[in-house]
Write a protein that holds these residues in place. Structure first.
Motif, PDB file in Angstrom:
ATOM      1  N   ASN A 180       0.792  -1.274  -0.014  1.00 45.07           N
ATOM      2  CA  ASN A 180      -0.134   0.179  -0.132  1.00 45.07           C
ATOM      3  C   ASN A 180       0.839   1.418  -0.013  1.00 45.07           C
ATOM      4  O   ASN A 180       0.647   2.193  -0.770  1.00 45.07           O
ATOM      5  CB  ASN A 180      -0.882   0.209   1.193  1.00 45.07           C
ATOM      6  CG  ASN A 180      -1.992  -1.095   1.284  1.00 45.07           C
ATOM      7  OD1 ASN A 180      -2.168  -1.666   0.014  1.00 45.07           O
ATOM      8  ND2 ASN A 180      -2.892  -1.485   2.118  1.00 45.07           N
ATOM      9  N   VAL A 211       0.886   4.389  -2.459  1.00 48.27           N
ATOM     10  CA  VAL A 211       0.737   5.831  -2.361  1.00 48.27           C
ATOM     11  C   VAL A 211       1.975   6.695  -2.761  1.00 48.27           C
ATOM     12  O   VAL A 211       1.989   7.805  -3.256  1.00 48.27           O
ATOM     13  CB  VAL A 211       0.640   5.930  -0.841  1.00 48.27           C
ATOM     14  CG1 VAL A 211       0.575   7.336  -0.412  1.00 48.27           C
ATOM     15  CG2 VAL A 211      -0.773   5.333  -0.446  1.00 48.27           C
ATOM     16  N   ASN A 225       1.780   7.175  -6.390  1.00 50.53           N
ATOM     17  CA  ASN A 225       0.986   8.354  -6.719  1.00 50.53           C
ATOM     18  C   ASN A 225       1.219   9.679  -6.462  1.00 50.53           C
ATOM     19  O   ASN A 225       1.185  10.412  -7.089  1.00 50.53           O
ATOM     20  CB  ASN A 225      -0.444   8.036  -5.942  1.00 50.53           C
ATOM     21  CG  ASN A 225      -1.166   6.507  -6.463  1.00 50.53           C
ATOM     22  OD1 ASN A 225      -0.992   6.066  -7.543  1.00 50.53           O
ATOM     23  ND2 ASN A 225      -2.144   6.027  -5.634  1.00 50.53           N
ATOM     24  N   LEU A 279       4.269  12.557   3.581  1.00 50.28           N
ATOM     25  CA  LEU A 279       3.303  11.669   4.017  1.00 50.28           C
ATOM     26  C   LEU A 279       2.978  11.519   5.334  1.00 50.28           C
ATOM     27  O   LEU A 279       4.077  11.100   5.871  1.00 50.28           O
ATOM     28  CB  LEU A 279       3.633  10.242   3.119  1.00 50.28           C
ATOM     29  CG  LEU A 279       2.710   9.241   3.487  1.00 50.28           C
ATOM     30  CD1 LEU A 279       1.171   9.619   2.989  1.00 50.28           C
ATOM     31  CD2 LEU A 279       3.253   7.923   2.666  1.00 50.28           C
ATOM     32  N   THR A 325      -7.058   9.898   1.697  1.00 53.33           N
ATOM     33  CA  THR A 325      -6.895   8.780   1.059  1.00 53.33           C
ATOM     34  C   THR A 325      -7.577   9.190  -0.150  1.00 53.33           C
ATOM     35  O   THR A 325      -7.230   8.753  -1.469  1.00 53.33           O
ATOM     36  CB  THR A 325      -7.494   7.517   1.762  1.00 53.33           C
ATOM     37  OG1 THR A 325      -6.457   7.227   2.837  1.00 53.33           O
ATOM     38  CG2 THR A 325      -7.639   6.328   0.819  1.00 53.33           C
ATOM     39  N   TYR A 361      -5.633  12.726  -2.145  1.00 53.95           N
ATOM     40  CA  TYR A 361      -4.486  13.503  -1.914  1.00 53.95           C
ATOM     41  C   TYR A 361      -3.790  13.875  -3.282  1.00 53.95           C
ATOM     42  O   TYR A 361      -3.096  15.020  -3.297  1.00 53.95           O
ATOM     43  CB  TYR A 361      -3.615  12.695  -1.089  1.00 53.95           C
ATOM     44  CG  TYR A 361      -3.230  11.149  -1.593  1.00 53.95           C
ATOM     45  CD1 TYR A 361      -2.159  11.179  -2.465  1.00 53.95           C
ATOM     46  CD2 TYR A 361      -3.832  10.181  -1.294  1.00 53.95           C
ATOM     47  CE1 TYR A 361      -1.605   9.727  -2.838  1.00 53.95           C
ATOM     48  CE2 TYR A 361      -3.446   8.846  -1.782  1.00 53.95           C
ATOM     49  CZ  TYR A 361      -2.643   8.620  -2.653  1.00 53.95           C
ATOM     50  OH  TYR A 361      -2.100   7.579  -3.075  1.00 53.95           O
ATOM     51  N   VAL A 381      -2.727  10.169   5.074  1.00 56.99           N
ATOM     52  CA  VAL A 381      -3.274   9.011   4.586  1.00 56.99           C
ATOM     53  C   VAL A 381      -3.422   7.980   5.370  1.00 56.99           C
ATOM     54  O   VAL A 381      -2.450   7.530   6.079  1.00 56.99           O
ATOM     55  CB  VAL A 381      -2.330   8.419   3.132  1.00 56.99           C
ATOM     56  CG1 VAL A 381      -3.071   7.267   2.439  1.00 56.99           C
ATOM     57  CG2 VAL A 381      -2.179   9.600   2.147  1.00 56.99           C
ATOM     58  N   GLY A 430      -5.721   4.196   2.984  1.00 54.86           N
ATOM     59  CA  GLY A 430      -4.886   4.015   1.847  1.00 54.86           C
ATOM     60  C   GLY A 430      -3.610   3.408   2.158  1.00 54.86           C
ATOM     61  O   GLY A 430      -3.101   2.681   1.144  1.00 54.86           O
ATOM     62  N   ILE A 431      -3.034   3.218   3.252  1.00 53.84           N
ATOM     63  CA  ILE A 431      -1.998   2.515   4.009  1.00 53.84           C
ATOM     64  C   ILE A 431      -2.264   1.340   4.799  1.00 53.84           C
ATOM     65  O   ILE A 431      -1.848   0.380   4.682  1.00 53.84           O
ATOM     66  CB  ILE A 431      -1.087   3.438   4.769  1.00 53.84           C
ATOM     67  CG1 ILE A 431      -0.609   4.713   3.868  1.00 53.84           C
ATOM     68  CG2 ILE A 431      -0.034   2.697   5.463  1.00 53.84           C
ATOM     69  CD1 ILE A 431       0.103   5.671   4.634  1.00 53.84           C
TER      70      ILE A 431
END
Length: 232
Positions: free
Chosen positions: A6, A10, A13, A30, A203, A206, A219, A222-223
């Motif tokens: 994950n 991220v 992205n 992050l 999430t 972002y 986030v 998403g993690i």
């Protein structure tokens, strides 16, 4: 659910969003939002390089602070009650959710007692949602000017929590508006105000937030996947 996988997604992205708007990835930090997550999950993220963790409950932040490595930067991202300030004022790297002068004055009082200087962001309710905390957009400058007079606080920037939307593009206007407020405050050259950080984007949105100037993205899902409510 694989936290490392994950995090890889991220980070890719983030790279893509930065490339789109011509920013360096070093301009975006992050925050792994670890609220409701067990220490074991945080340890996985830490092992994969995460050093910024976000919590929204004081009790949870204090517990994790005690048991996790001391090089972690803890971010208080949830609503902070004045009677809880004393527990975290010397533990947090950054408080994202200062939304009133009364809260700032309490932080000042407790910071003075411990002889520390506390970094804060002013939370702005850009979308004007009744269910959300944060000062109104038009009152942000006035609040920043008042907080700036408190010697044990450093105003480092602004934060917002955008509405929950299916299409992240719907939140672009709110991120752009926060950036504009941020720029306007920079131009005022207020003493003790260091407008360096824009905490915006979670999430679901972002990547849009990054293209509008976010320096911190928060986030969680998403993690770590969906929230768990058995905490400690």
């Amino acid at each position: 659910m694989d936290i490392k996988e994950n995090l890889d997604i991220v980070r890719k992205n983030i790279e893509t969003a930065c490339a789109v708007c011509g920013r360096g990835t070093d301009e975006v930090k992050l925050i792994a939002v670890s609220k409701t997550k067990p220490v074991s999950a945080l340890e996985e993220a830490y092992a994969d390089g995460c050093r910024d963790f976000g919590e929204n409950k004081v009790q949870e932040l204090v517990h994790k602070y005690e048991v996790m490595p001391k090089d972690i930067r803890w971010h208080m991202i949830g609503h902070l009650q004045r009677n809880k300030v004393k527990y975290i004022v010397d533990k947090v790297y950054l408080i994202h959710s200062v939304d009133s002068l009364r809260l700032a004055q309490e932080i000042e009082k407790e910071a003075e007692k411990r002889d520390v200087c506390v970094n804060i962001l002013v939370e702005v309710n850009v979308a004007g949602e009744e269910s959300k905390f944060g000062t109104a957009s038009e009152e942000t400058l006035s609040l920043v000017e008042k907080i700036a007079k408190l010697p044990h606080i450093r105003v480092k920037g602004l934060m917002t929590i955008a509405p929950y939307v299916v299409d992240a593009e719907e939140n672009r206007r709110y991120f752009a508006k926060l950036k504009q407020i941020y720029v306007d405050i920079i131009h005022k050259n207020i003493d003790n105000v260091f407008m360096e950080e824009l905490s915006m984007g979670m999430t679901g949105d972002y990547e849009v937030a990054i293209t509008e100037g976010a320096t911190y993205i928060r986030v969680g899902t998403g993690i770590f996947g969906e929230r768990e409510y058995a905490v400690i």
